[in-house]
Scaffold this active site. Structure first.
Site, PDB file in Angstrom:
ATOM      1  CD  GLU A 175      -8.465  -1.839   2.254  1.00 11.89           C
ATOM      2  OE1 GLU A 175      -8.660  -0.790   1.621  1.00 11.89           O
ATOM      3  OE2 GLU A 175      -7.339  -2.172   2.658  1.00 11.89           O
ATOM      4  CD1 TRP A 184      -1.806   2.902  -3.971  1.00 12.58           C
ATOM      5  CD2 TRP A 184      -2.809   4.896  -3.839  1.00 12.58           C
ATOM      6  NE1 TRP A 184      -3.136   2.722  -4.266  1.00 12.58           N
ATOM      7  CE2 TRP A 184      -3.773   3.923  -4.198  1.00 12.58           C
ATOM      8  CE3 TRP A 184      -3.218   6.228  -3.716  1.00 12.58           C
ATOM      9  CZ2 TRP A 184      -5.116   4.252  -4.414  1.00 12.58           C
ATOM     10  CZ3 TRP A 184      -4.552   6.545  -3.932  1.00 12.58           C
ATOM     11  CH2 TRP A 184      -5.485   5.556  -4.285  1.00 12.58           C
ATOM     12  CD1 TRP A 209      -2.420  -0.809   3.032  1.00 11.63           C
ATOM     13  CD2 TRP A 209      -1.664   0.824   1.700  1.00 11.63           C
ATOM     14  NE1 TRP A 209      -2.902  -1.035   1.762  1.00 11.63           N
ATOM     15  CE2 TRP A 209      -2.464  -0.052   0.933  1.00 11.63           C
ATOM     16  CE3 TRP A 209      -1.076   1.929   1.074  1.00 11.63           C
ATOM     17  CZ2 TRP A 209      -2.687   0.137  -0.439  1.00 11.63           C
ATOM     18  CZ3 TRP A 209      -1.296   2.122  -0.287  1.00 11.63           C
ATOM     19  CH2 TRP A 209      -2.099   1.234  -1.019  1.00 11.63           C
ATOM     20  NE  ARG A 230     -11.071  -0.423  -0.622  1.00 13.47           N
ATOM     21  CZ  ARG A 230     -11.463   0.548   0.205  1.00 13.47           C
ATOM     22  NH1 ARG A 230     -12.427   1.378  -0.138  1.00 13.47           N
ATOM     23  NH2 ARG A 230     -10.886   0.689   1.389  1.00 13.47           N
ATOM     24  CG  ASP A 245      -4.040  -4.637  -2.871  1.00 16.85           C
ATOM     25  OD1 ASP A 245      -3.187  -4.102  -2.159  1.00 16.85           O
ATOM     26  OD2 ASP A 245      -5.254  -4.400  -2.772  1.00 16.85           O
ATOM     27  CG  PHE A 278      -9.231   1.023  -6.189  1.00 14.48           C
ATOM     28  CD1 PHE A 278      -8.383   1.877  -6.898  1.00 14.48           C
ATOM     29  CD2 PHE A 278      -9.713   1.469  -4.956  1.00 14.48           C
ATOM     30  CE1 PHE A 278      -8.018   3.123  -6.387  1.00 14.48           C
ATOM     31  CE2 PHE A 278      -9.353   2.714  -4.443  1.00 14.48           C
ATOM     32  CZ  PHE A 278      -8.509   3.538  -5.154  1.00 14.48           C
ATOM     33  CB  SER A 279      -7.855  -4.912  -5.397  1.00 12.91           C
ATOM     34  OG  SER A 279      -6.531  -4.516  -5.167  1.00 12.91           O
ATOM     35  CD  GLN A 305      -5.010  -1.987  -7.313  1.00 10.75           C
ATOM     36  OE1 GLN A 305      -5.367  -0.906  -6.873  1.00 10.75           O
ATOM     37  NE2 GLN A 305      -5.529  -2.501  -8.421  1.00 10.75           N
ATOM     38  CD1 TRP A 324       1.685   1.658  -5.851  1.00 14.58           C
ATOM     39  CD2 TRP A 324       3.060   2.135  -4.151  1.00 14.58           C
ATOM     40  NE1 TRP A 324       1.054   1.274  -4.689  1.00 14.58           N
ATOM     41  CE2 TRP A 324       1.874   1.562  -3.631  1.00 14.58           C
ATOM     42  CE3 TRP A 324       4.074   2.520  -3.254  1.00 14.58           C
ATOM     43  CZ2 TRP A 324       1.667   1.362  -2.260  1.00 14.58           C
ATOM     44  CZ3 TRP A 324       3.862   2.321  -1.892  1.00 14.58           C
ATOM     45  CH2 TRP A 324       2.667   1.744  -1.410  1.00 14.58           C
TER      46      TRP A 324
HETATM   47  C1  FRU Z   1      -5.792  -2.859  -0.308  1.00 17.02           C
HETATM   48  C2  FRU Z   1      -6.430  -1.733  -1.094  1.00 17.02           C
HETATM   49  C3  FRU Z   1      -7.720  -2.205  -1.744  1.00 17.02           C
HETATM   50  C4  FRU Z   1      -7.869  -1.290  -2.924  1.00 17.02           C
HETATM   51  C5  FRU Z   1      -6.429  -1.108  -3.349  1.00 17.02           C
HETATM   52  C6  FRU Z   1      -6.133   0.240  -3.933  1.00 17.02           C
HETATM   53  O1  FRU Z   1      -4.418  -2.711  -0.103  1.00 17.02           O
HETATM   54  O2  FRU Z   1      -6.649  -0.600  -0.267  1.00 17.02           O
HETATM   55  O3  FRU Z   1      -8.844  -2.191  -0.889  1.00 17.02           O
HETATM   56  O4  FRU Z   1      -8.661  -1.840  -3.928  1.00 17.02           O
HETATM   57  O5  FRU Z   1      -5.638  -1.318  -2.193  1.00 17.02           O
HETATM   58  O6  FRU Z   1      -4.845   0.282  -4.465  1.00 17.02           O
END
Ligand code: FRU
Length: 496
Positions: free
Chosen positions: A218, A65, A301, A164, A41, A100-101, A57, A38
């Site tokens: 985000e 995920w 998503w 984040r 971002d 995370f991102s 990611q 998987w």
């Molecule tokens: C966006 C998100 C970000 C987060 C990441 C987690 O697609 O939800 O906000 O950091 O993916 O994988």
């Protein structure tokens, strides 16, 4: 060896094993993907020491995920890519629930990643706390987490833990950082300032939802283009409104002026950046002053991803150049470097497509296609292009331009496996006598750029391997096609 390095080495071994079992039917030829399993971002986009770096990611252990790592690829020319080892793995108390991102900067020659450490507070993973963290590298390949981590632990207000996706940039002697967050059910972007990337001072809420723009924002990104400040972000929870906001979450922008003293962005209305199905969490960077390049995650998503059964999921869009038009519309164009991928070329000129369809002599599942339709004498209602057509007519992906209301429809109801549906959007701006459809077709994706980036539509499609036909069509009258150029495109991977 540090715990971080050990975890990365172990994950790399598992990735190599998983790769053996992957089914590559829908693997893309010229889009960035993880080696297996998987990805979502794009992260840490930067040109550093003469090379482009793209992180993403990545979940090395499943096509779904899960605990987030940062995958890593690099390139000298923005189109031919080489894989690098995993850059970040969740190894510390402040990122044990995932790295995370985030983004990347060049801090006096040191490649510095700023990311969000995620920590789950309960087993159901419904409650969380998020920390902003730093990792650095001298060679651009191996990253060490900073001893000062987390560099930001407490949010400026109650955000239920959701803060984040740091995007950092330098202005004069100061670093600035935006973070995506929420307060109650309103998405917000907050601005911070720092001298050394380790100590951050809260400035203000840079922008926020007026109640109609979603409950959480985000992946914010702030940049300057054509004399304006632009905030790009990915709000969750905007209600659909006619043809707009049809995807589960959106990615779009507002244009305005950022007052660095107050930290407020005075801006206009929110506009979706890509009007297709699969485009999210986009991030930008600059390689030369004024040249702003964007990559997006080319999925959405919660949508069906048929390749999960094949052992992988997720890809990035092609790199796109951003331009701000005089009417403050943000345009996306394929970067010129992509021309390096062109091989076999076919050109046709002055073709009349009689009411009905015209099949191109060139077929393919990894093509660039540039079609210029002449509107001058067209008396009919609609025309367009069908791609990935099956010979027996059982599969096709349709892009249809309706002359009456100047709308483009992307129809993937007969595209093959995966999520179906249509997306429709108005083609605005100065409409001349010619409409240009510029396609990038890959094994499980289509990206369409209309009229030099005024309208862009992206979607994943999963047709049979043999569905490779391309057809032009006209409804209610004949249409003249000024020219058609088609190129087969090469693979982007230097090894594999
Ligand atoms: C966006 C998100 C970000 C987060 C990441 C987690 O697609 O939800 O906000 O950091 O993916 O994988």
């Amino acid at each position: 060896m540090s715990k971080h390095t050990k975890l990365i080495n172990e994950a790399e071994r598992r990735v190599q094993q998983a790769k053996e079992k992957m089914d590559s039917t829908y693997r893309l030829a010229y889009h960035i993907m993880a080696l297996v399993n998987w990805m979502n971002d794009p992260n840490g986009l930067i040109q550093w020491n003469g090379e482009y770096h793209v992180f993403y990611q990545f979940h090395p252990d499943s096509p779904k995920w899960g605990p987030m790592h940062w995958g890593h690829v690099k390139s000298k020319d923005l189109v031919h890519w080489e894989r690098a080892p995993i850059a970040l793995a969740p190894s510390e108390w402040y990122d044990e629930g995932g790295c995370f991102s985030g983004s990347a900067v060049n801090d006096n020659g040191v490649l510095t990643l700023i990311y969000t450490g995620n920590v789950w507070l309960n087993e159901e993973q419904t409650e969380l706390k998020q920390y902003q963290c730093i990792a650095t590298s001298k060679d651009g390949i191996h990253f060490e987490k900073d001893p000062k981590n987390p560099v930001l632990s407490e949010p400026p207000f109650d955000c239920q833990g959701h803060i984040r996706d740091p995007k950092v940039w330098k202005r004069g002697d100061d670093w600035y950082m935006v973070l995506g967050t929420r307060e109650g059910n309103n998405g917000k972007v907050v601005l911070y300032k720092s001298k050394d990337l380790r100590h951050w001072e809260y400035v203000n809420i840079l922008a926020e939802s007026d109640g109609r723009l979603g409950y959480m924002w985000e992946c914010p990104d702030v940049f300057h283009l054509n004399g304006k400040d632009i905030l790009l972000f990915s709000p969750q929870g905007i209600e659909p409104e006619g043809d707009r906001f049809q995807n589960l979450h959106q990615t779009g922008y507002v244009v305005g002026t950022l007052d660095y003293e107050t930290g407020k962005l005075a801006h206009g209305a929110f506009e979706e950046l890509d009007k297709g199905f699969d485009f999210y969490a986009a991030q930008t960077f600059e390689d030369e002053p004024g040249r702003r390049i964007l990559f997006g995650w080319m999925d959405m998503w919660e949508s069906q991803m048929p390749t999960q059964q094949h052992g992988w999921a997720g890809a990035l869009t092609i790199p796109r150049l951003l331009e701000l038009a005089d009417d403050e519309k943000l345009l996306m164009k394929p970067v010129p470097e992509l021309q390096l991928l062109r091989e076999e070329h076919m050109r046709l000129e002055s073709i009349s497509v009689n009411e009905g369809t015209y099949a191109l002599p060139m077929k393919g599942d990894r093509l660039e296609l540039l079609v210029r339709f002449s509107l001058a004498d067209f008396q009919g209602n609609a025309f367009g292009v069908k791609v990935r057509c099956a010979e027996d007519g059982s599969e096709e992906t349709v892009f249809c331009y309706d002359v009456k209301d100047c709308t483009m429809t992307f129809d993937r109801n007969r595209s093959g496996q995966g999520e179906e549906g249509t997306r429709r959007a108005v083609l605005d701006g100065q409409l001349g006598d010619v409409i240009t459809f510029h396609f990038f077709i890959d094994r499980s994706s289509v990206e369409l750029f209309v009229n030099d980036g005024r309208l862009v539509m992206t979607g994943r499609i999963y047709p049979s391997e043999t569905s490779q036909g391309i057809e032009l069509f006209a409804e209610g009258g004949d249409i003249t096609v000024c020219s058609i150029d088609a190129w087969k495109l090469k693979d982007i991977w230097l090894e594999e």
